[in-house]
Design an enzyme around this catalytic site. Sequence first.
Site, PDB file in Angstrom:
ATOM      1  N   CYS A   1     -73.182  -4.124   5.223  1.00 36.96           N
ATOM      2  CA  CYS A   1     -73.075  -2.848   4.497  1.00 36.96           C
ATOM      3  C   CYS A   1     -71.605  -2.489   4.263  1.00 36.96           C
ATOM      4  CB  CYS A   1     -73.799  -1.761   5.268  1.00 36.96           C
ATOM      5  SG  CYS A   1     -73.489  -1.796   7.053  1.00 36.96           S
TER       6      CYS A   1
HETATM    7  N1  NDP Z   1     -79.123  -0.829   9.161  1.00 35.24           N
HETATM    8  C1  NDP Z   1     -78.275  -1.164   8.202  1.00 35.24           C
HETATM    9  O1  NDP Z   1     -77.606  -0.300   7.588  1.00 35.24           O
HETATM   10  C2  NDP Z   1     -78.104  -2.597   7.807  1.00 35.24           C
HETATM   11  C3  NDP Z   1     -78.673  -3.626   8.528  1.00 35.24           C
HETATM   12  N2  NDP Z   1     -78.431  -4.918   8.180  1.00 35.24           N
HETATM   13  C4  NDP Z   1     -78.955  -6.031   8.972  1.00 35.24           C
HETATM   14  O2  NDP Z   1     -80.359  -6.099   8.807  1.00 35.24           O
HETATM   15  C5  NDP Z   1     -80.960  -6.508  10.032  1.00 35.24           C
HETATM   16  C6  NDP Z   1     -81.936  -5.422  10.469  1.00 35.24           C
HETATM   17  O3  NDP Z   1     -81.202  -4.243  10.717  1.00 35.24           O
HETATM   18  P1  NDP Z   1     -81.896  -2.867  11.037  1.00 35.24           P
HETATM   19  O4  NDP Z   1     -83.044  -2.665  10.124  1.00 35.24           O
HETATM   20  O5  NDP Z   1     -80.833  -1.863  11.092  1.00 35.24           O
HETATM   21  O6  NDP Z   1     -82.445  -3.177  12.504  1.00 35.24           O
HETATM   22  P2  NDP Z   1     -83.635  -2.485  13.285  1.00 35.24           P
HETATM   23  O7  NDP Z   1     -83.296  -2.623  14.716  1.00 35.24           O
HETATM   24  O8  NDP Z   1     -83.896  -1.141  12.720  1.00 35.24           O
HETATM   25  O9  NDP Z   1     -84.880  -3.436  12.953  1.00 35.24           O
HETATM   26  C7  NDP Z   1     -84.990  -4.759  13.417  1.00 35.24           C
HETATM   27  C8  NDP Z   1     -86.372  -5.280  13.035  1.00 35.24           C
HETATM   28  O10 NDP Z   1     -86.520  -6.637  13.429  1.00 35.24           O
HETATM   29  C9  NDP Z   1     -87.706  -6.790  14.223  1.00 35.24           C
HETATM   30  N3  NDP Z   1     -87.483  -7.938  15.079  1.00 35.24           N
HETATM   31  C10 NDP Z   1     -86.607  -8.069  16.105  1.00 35.24           C
HETATM   32  N4  NDP Z   1     -86.656  -9.324  16.601  1.00 35.24           N
HETATM   33  C11 NDP Z   1     -87.568 -10.011  15.883  1.00 35.24           C
HETATM   34  C12 NDP Z   1     -88.064 -11.346  15.907  1.00 35.24           C
HETATM   35  N5  NDP Z   1     -87.620 -12.243  16.788  1.00 35.24           N
HETATM   36  N6  NDP Z   1     -89.029 -11.696  15.010  1.00 35.24           N
HETATM   37  C13 NDP Z   1     -89.493 -10.808  14.109  1.00 35.24           C
HETATM   38  N7  NDP Z   1     -89.060  -9.527  14.031  1.00 35.24           N
HETATM   39  C14 NDP Z   1     -88.100  -9.134  14.904  1.00 35.24           C
HETATM   40  C15 NDP Z   1     -87.832  -5.412  14.896  1.00 35.24           C
HETATM   41  O11 NDP Z   1     -89.105  -5.122  15.382  1.00 35.24           O
HETATM   42  P3  NDP Z   1     -89.520  -5.407  16.916  1.00 35.24           P
HETATM   43  O12 NDP Z   1     -88.274  -5.302  17.751  1.00 35.24           O
HETATM   44  O13 NDP Z   1     -90.537  -4.351  17.226  1.00 35.24           O
HETATM   45  O14 NDP Z   1     -90.069  -6.780  16.910  1.00 35.24           O
HETATM   46  C16 NDP Z   1     -87.515  -4.532  13.679  1.00 35.24           C
HETATM   47  O15 NDP Z   1     -88.613  -4.536  12.798  1.00 35.24           O
HETATM   48  C17 NDP Z   1     -79.825  -6.729  11.046  1.00 35.24           C
HETATM   49  O16 NDP Z   1     -79.455  -8.071  11.055  1.00 35.24           O
HETATM   50  C18 NDP Z   1     -78.715  -5.878  10.467  1.00 35.24           C
HETATM   51  O17 NDP Z   1     -77.498  -6.399  10.852  1.00 35.24           O
HETATM   52  C19 NDP Z   1     -77.709  -5.223   7.068  1.00 35.24           C
HETATM   53  C20 NDP Z   1     -77.131  -4.243   6.311  1.00 35.24           C
HETATM   54  C21 NDP Z   1     -77.278  -2.848   6.635  1.00 35.24           C
HETATM   55  C1  X2W Z   2     -73.111   2.304  12.207  1.00 32.58           C
HETATM   56  C2  X2W Z   2     -73.279   0.889  12.695  1.00 32.58           C
HETATM   57  O1  X2W Z   2     -73.441   0.641  13.875  1.00 32.58           O
HETATM   58  N1  X2W Z   2     -73.217  -0.073  11.791  1.00 32.58           N
HETATM   59  C3  X2W Z   2     -73.369  -1.479  12.085  1.00 32.58           C
HETATM   60  C4  X2W Z   2     -73.161  -2.295  10.874  1.00 32.58           C
HETATM   61  C5  X2W Z   2     -74.262  -2.176   9.906  1.00 32.58           C
HETATM   62  C6  X2W Z   2     -74.924  -3.472   9.642  1.00 32.58           C
HETATM   63  O2  X2W Z   2     -76.104  -3.536   9.776  1.00 32.58           O
HETATM   64  O3  X2W Z   2     -74.211  -4.532   9.361  1.00 32.58           O
HETATM   65  P1  X2W Z   2     -74.709  -6.010   9.646  1.00 32.58           P
HETATM   66  O4  X2W Z   2     -75.698  -6.348   8.623  1.00 32.58           O
HETATM   67  O5  X2W Z   2     -73.536  -6.897   9.609  1.00 32.58           O
HETATM   68  O6  X2W Z   2     -75.308  -5.994  11.005  1.00 32.58           O
HETATM   69  C7  X2W Z   2     -72.325  -1.969  13.071  1.00 32.58           C
HETATM   70  O7  X2W Z   2     -71.185  -1.513  13.033  1.00 32.58           O
HETATM   71  O8  X2W Z   2     -72.638  -2.893  13.809  1.00 32.58           O
END
Ligand code: NDP
Ligand code: X2W
Length: 338
Positions: A161
């Site tokens: 992000c």
């Molecule tokens: N939040 C953000 O702003 C952004 C996030 N990302 C990336 O996207 C990914 C998800 O982030 P975010 O949505 O914030 O994370 P969350 O913690 O909100 O969600 C993670 C999800 O993955 C599931 N999960 C975890 N382990 C496994 C597994 N082994 N197999 C299948 N499902 C699994 C969890 O469910 P459960 O644990 O119940 O299995 C949950 O549905 C991360 O890699 C993050 O870095 C990228 C850009 C922005």
């Molecule tokens: C506020 C906050 O904690 N933000 C996350 C980055 C957001 C993200 O999801 O980035 P990735 O896809 O690289 O994990 C962090 O700093 O780790």
Amino acid sequence: MKKNSSLTAVVIGASGYAGSELCRLVARHPLLTLAGCFVSEGSVDAGTKLSVLYPKLRGVVDLPLQGLDSLSLKQIKATAQVVFIATEHEAAAQLAYQLYDNKRIIIDLSGAHRLAEAQDYVTHYGFSHPHPQLLSEAVYGLAEWHTGLLANANLIAVPGCYPTATLLALKPVQHLLASQPVIVNAVSGVTGAGRKPTHKTLGAELSLQGYGVFNHRHQPEIEQHGQTAVVFTPHLGAFKRGILATLYLQLAEGTSCQDVAEAYAVYQKHPCVRVGYQHTPAIQDVEHSGYCDIGWHRKGTQLIVFAAIDNLLKGAASQALQCLNLRFGEPQTTGVPL
Ligand SMILES: NC(=O)C1=CN([C@@H]2O[C@H](COP(=O)(O)OP(=O)(O)OC[C@H]3O[C@@H](n4cnc5c(N)ncnc54)[C@H](OP(=O)(O)O)[C@@H]3O)[C@@H](O)[C@H]2O)C=CC1
Ligand SMILES: CC(=O)N[C@@H](CCC(=O)OP(=O)(O)O)C(=O)O
């Protein structure tokens, strides 16, 4: 794979903040049929409807969350043409490896395939990459800049992000800069930290505070894909969603406002990026949308550029859809909330 037919898609990590946004967008995308929403095998949410966790999805995505066991992995391999992975990085690296072949497109929202060298994962992510051979297969999905490469990609690494906001602001003017490093301060809403509760995301402890000073994993990602040294400092703010990145840049002597305006004109053909001279973008103007708003200000050789995005959309789910659209020859904006 056929173009413009209905593609069977699944989302792994569907109960997370990024994954649930993705499910909403996939369900409404004219090219896609959302066939499955997966969580980890032992997840407490397995069996629960996604719309029970997120009532705003009632009538939009009423599928149950399924635990990802070996049988469902087999089923995904047999039926899915598009797999979105929105789990944490190390799980994503394993899943992409298990699912990667020429029968489906994998779009990974985690950081597991964004960096080129396996050693980068030890240094910046704290784990040894289990399948480094896939790093050279992955195309970095900064949609506005890698449109050509994305058209042939089978494994797409959706940018982080903070890097999305930073790189979109930086890349057009890179050739006009006098010096490095570029200074970037960025503030993120708390959904950036994911849905799993931690102390830093407790309402009672939210404030405005820097973190990851000199060691955030997005620094090497920005440097690698921006080919510029940066000093990047993220901050966590007391709001739900959105990122505002502020870049401090030094222009080469003699650079005019017109030079900068012409550089940013690159986005005229990219509808998800809106640019304004002397504009100061606000997170509320991009919240719940797939836009990146860029505003730039020049005084002599000093250039300050702001970029605002919704971290869960342009910073994750809607950029993933832009990548999918480019992969299948669709307009970039199909299914992207603007
Ligand atoms: N939040 C953000 O702003 C952004 C996030 N990302 C990336 O996207 C990914 C998800 O982030 P975010 O949505 O914030 O994370 P969350 O913690 O909100 O969600 C993670 C999800 O993955 C599931 N999960 C975890 N382990 C496994 C597994 N082994 N197999 C299948 N499902 C699994 C969890 O469910 P459960 O644990 O119940 O299995 C949950 O549905 C991360 O890699 C993050 O870095 C990228 C850009 C922005
Ligand atoms: C506020 C906050 O904690 N933000 C996350 C980055 C957001 C993200 O999801 O980035 P990735 O896809 O690289 O994990 C962090 O700093 O780790």
